[in-house]
Structures are given as structure tokens and as C-alpha cells.
Design a protein around this motif. Structure first.
Motif, PDB file in Angstrom:
ATOM      1  N   THR A   1      53.844  48.753  53.713  1.00  0.00           N
ATOM      2  CA  THR A   1      53.052  48.649  52.490  1.00  0.00           C
ATOM      3  C   THR A   1      51.573  48.532  52.844  1.00  0.00           C
ATOM      4  O   THR A   1      51.207  48.179  53.973  1.00  0.00           O
ATOM      5  N   ARG A   2      50.739  48.838  51.865  1.00  0.00           N
ATOM      6  CA  ARG A   2      49.292  48.719  52.011  1.00  0.00           C
ATOM      7  C   ARG A   2      48.849  47.339  51.522  1.00  0.00           C
ATOM      8  O   ARG A   2      49.395  46.796  50.561  1.00  0.00           O
ATOM      9  N   VAL A   3      47.842  46.752  52.178  1.00  0.00           N
ATOM     10  CA  VAL A   3      47.307  45.458  51.763  1.00  0.00           C
ATOM     11  C   VAL A   3      46.146  45.679  50.795  1.00  0.00           C
ATOM     12  O   VAL A   3      45.148  46.325  51.136  1.00  0.00           O
ATOM     13  N   LEU A   4      46.304  45.155  49.590  1.00  0.00           N
ATOM     14  CA  LEU A   4      45.252  45.179  48.575  1.00  0.00           C
ATOM     15  C   LEU A   4      44.737  43.760  48.421  1.00  0.00           C
ATOM     16  O   LEU A   4      45.442  42.877  47.935  1.00  0.00           O
ATOM     17  N   GLU A   5      43.516  43.535  48.841  1.00  0.00           N
ATOM     18  CA  GLU A   5      42.945  42.184  48.812  1.00  0.00           C
ATOM     19  C   GLU A   5      42.186  41.932  47.505  1.00  0.00           C
ATOM     20  O   GLU A   5      41.413  42.781  47.060  1.00  0.00           O
ATOM     21  N   GLU A   6      42.428  40.766  46.921  1.00  0.00           N
ATOM     22  CA  GLU A   6      41.701  40.331  45.732  1.00  0.00           C
ATOM     23  C   GLU A   6      41.019  39.002  46.033  1.00  0.00           C
ATOM     24  O   GLU A   6      41.668  38.064  46.494  1.00  0.00           O
ATOM     25  N   ARG A   7      39.742  38.939  45.765  1.00  0.00           N
ATOM     26  CA  ARG A   7      38.976  37.697  45.935  1.00  0.00           C
ATOM     27  C   ARG A   7      38.445  37.265  44.578  1.00  0.00           C
ATOM     28  O   ARG A   7      37.642  37.977  43.963  1.00  0.00           O
ATOM     29  N   ALA A   8      38.915  36.106  44.118  1.00  0.00           N
ATOM     30  CA  ALA A   8      38.454  35.541  42.852  1.00  0.00           C
ATOM     31  C   ALA A   8      37.304  34.571  43.146  1.00  0.00           C
ATOM     32  O   ALA A   8      37.408  33.725  44.040  1.00  0.00           O
ATOM     33  N   MET A   9      36.223  34.715  42.377  1.00  0.00           N
ATOM     34  CA  MET A   9      35.027  33.907  42.622  1.00  0.00           C
ATOM     35  C   MET A   9      34.546  33.244  41.343  1.00  0.00           C
ATOM     36  O   MET A   9      34.781  33.751  40.241  1.00  0.00           O
TER      37      MET A   9
END
Length: 302
Positions: A103-111
Motif C-alpha cells: 500500500t501507499r502511505v498517505l500522510e495527514e498532519r493536523a495543525m
């Protein structure tokens, strides 16, 4: 990022018999317990996606969910909240019922915005980092969701992305847990209006659902649209009930771009960041054994 605003005309996407059966003929009874059906209508949402018929790839162009390494979107509510979503070069292999699926890594950063003190300028503070594992089914172009490694850090992450008091609530991985977590669909390859499906099947950590609510939209809705041919999906959480069963959690996706509106967060930046992923196209058949890959190569040589 140096971005270029683009508009797309709607591509005609023909639905396959497989897709029709998946979204309209296979409303299987949900395996979720009653505790995770506080909205009272889980049986209306597809939970059986015939995943055994899929071979997966880690890059691709689902119309409303492009999965290209280096693609980055920034969504923001000015000086309140920000979300930075980046398709990383990294991959993760999921073990699901004896299959090894890359699988591909989709990064989400909440700020969150933090005001400065004593005249100092404010800054964005990262409070959550999620590494989501996604892949595209070659047969249907559906984007499958295989889990996430999610860390909440209310006081903010350190410079090296470590957290003094990490909270992994919400993390899950397909093929693990009791009951065994199963992948859901983040975005169907063919957008059937009214289709309902589970995005996550990992109680109690994750049981989100999606409902295709609208299509043919312009975005933004007011003023001159930057994009046309957009769709809207309602996300609901039957484990929470109440407001989580309604239409407040609406997400808008535009053709060739992906997510542009997440409730009050609107896209303010879109483009590509550096990513060296030259070898990805050679390893799309990630669920094949080495022997199967050799067999297919030998067959092709014949």
C-alpha cells in the motif's frame, strides 16, 4: 510549492457490472455489533467489496483521488486549523488473510494556530500525524483503505516528530485485531450517486462510512469556480451516533485534484513536493507471490 490552478472537463466513466453489483446489489448485512450501529442503518452500507478479485497498485489516477507520490494538498481555516496531506514515496505491506498487499502511505498532519506571546508572531502547531495506508484496485479503480498509524499529540510534536504524551487512539490495520479489521473504500472508481459504503471496518477504533451525496458540482460554490466536475461525500460514524449520523461532515473532491473541502477547511495550496519513486511502476502486483510473478514473466516471454 509552485502550483497551477487547473479546470477539468468531466471524463465519461463507464460503470462495470462488477461495480454495479458492488454498490447496489451487495448490501450485505453488516458484521458490526449493535454497539457500532447507533445511526440505525448499517445494513444500507456495503461492507463486502469482493476484495479477493482485486490486484492492487500503489499509484494511479482515480478521478477524484489521485494517488501520485509527491502530491500534496493544504486545506485551511485561516488562523484556526490546517491539514497538510502528502502522498509519500513510502509504502507499507499489509498481511491480509495470507495475502501480502503493498500500500501507499498517505500522510495527514493536523495543525492548530497558536498565537504568539509578547508581540511574537503566531505559528502552526502540529497536533496529529496520521500515516494512512491506501491502494487502488486494478479491476475497479476503487481506492481501498487498509488502516492508519495515527498519533494525537495535543501539546504539539517535537521538531523530530516525537511526542511526549502520544495517544494512538484511532490506529488500526487490516488483517489484525479482534474482530479482524477489514479494509474499506475511500473513493469508488465509478461515482454512483447515492452509493453507501464502509470506509473503515475496524471496530471499535474505526467504523466510518461514506455516502455519495452529490456530483457535477463547481468549487468553490461562491464566486468564480476554480474547478468543475466535483463530487460530495457525507462521512458518518455509526459508533458515535447523534450528530455523527447527519450531513455535517461533508467532503468535496474535484476531478484530477482530490479533496478540496473538508467541512470548514478549504484547499489553499495544491502541487507536488520532491519524491524519488522511480521503481514503483515495477512492483504494482504487490499481492502476487514471487513464484507467481516469475510464472507470469515466463508466460509473457513466450
Amino acid at each position: 510549492m509552485n502550483l497551477k490552478t487547473r479546470s477539468y472537463s468531466m471524463a465519461s466513466i463507464s460503470g462495470t457490472l462488477f461495480g454495479v453489483l458492488m454498490f447496489f446489489g451487495l448490501f450485505s448485512g453488516s458484521v458490526l455489533a449493535e454497539d457500532y450501529d447507533l445511526c440505525g442503518n448499517n445494513d444500507e452500507f456495503t461492507a463486502d467489496f469482493l476484495i479477493e478479485d482485486c490486484k492492487f497498485k500503489t499509484t494511479g489516477m482515480n478521478p477524484y483521488f489521485p494517488l501520485k507520490p509527491g502530491l500534496q494538498r493544504v486545506l485551511e481555516l485561516e488562523e484556526e486549523e490546517r491539514s497538510v496531506e502528502t502522498v509519500l514515496c513510502e509504502t507499507k505491506t499489509i498481511n491480509l488473510n495470507g495475502r501480502r498487499i503493498k500500500t501507499r502511505v498517505l500522510e495527514e498532519r493536523a495543525m492548530e494556530w497558536e498565537e504568539g506571546e509578547d508581540g511574537e508572531p503566531g505559528e502552526w502547531v502540529t497536533i496529529e500525524i496520521s500515516r494512512n495506508w491506501v491502494a487502488i484496485c486494478k479491476l475497479t479503480n476503487d481506492v481501498y483503505y487498509f488502516g492508519e498509524d495515527s498519533i494525537d499529540c495535543p501539546e504539539g510534536f517535537n521538531d523530530d516528530d516525537t511526542c511526549d504524551d502520544p495517544d494512538p487512539a484511532g490506529s488500526w490495520e487490516a488483517g489484525k485485531g479482534d474482530p479482524i479489521a477489514m479494509p474499506g473504500i475511500l473513493m469508488p472508481g465509478t461515482f454512483f450517486l447515492g452509493a453507501k459504503y464502509f470506509q473503515e471496518i475496524a471496530p471499535p477504533a474505526a467504523v466510518d462510512r461514506g455516502e455519495n451525496a452529490a456530483m457535477g458540482l463547481d468549487w468553490p460554490e461562491e464566486g468564480d469556480p476554480e474547478y468543475t466536475d466535483c463530487v460530495q461525500i457525507f462521512d458518518t460514524n455509526p459508533a458515535e451516533g447523534g450528530d455523527a449520523c447527519g450531513e455535517d461532515d461533508a467532503k468535496t473532491y474535484c476531478y484530477g485534484v482530490g479533496l478540496v473541502q473538508d467541512q470548514d477547511l478549504a484547499m489553499v495550496d495544491f502541487g507536488f513536493v520532491g519524491c524519488d519513486d522511480d521503481d514503483d511502476d515495477s512492483d504494482d502486483d504487490d499481492d502476487d507471490s514471487d513464484a507467481e510473478k516469475r510464472r507470469r514473466r515466463n508466460h509473457d516471454d513466450d
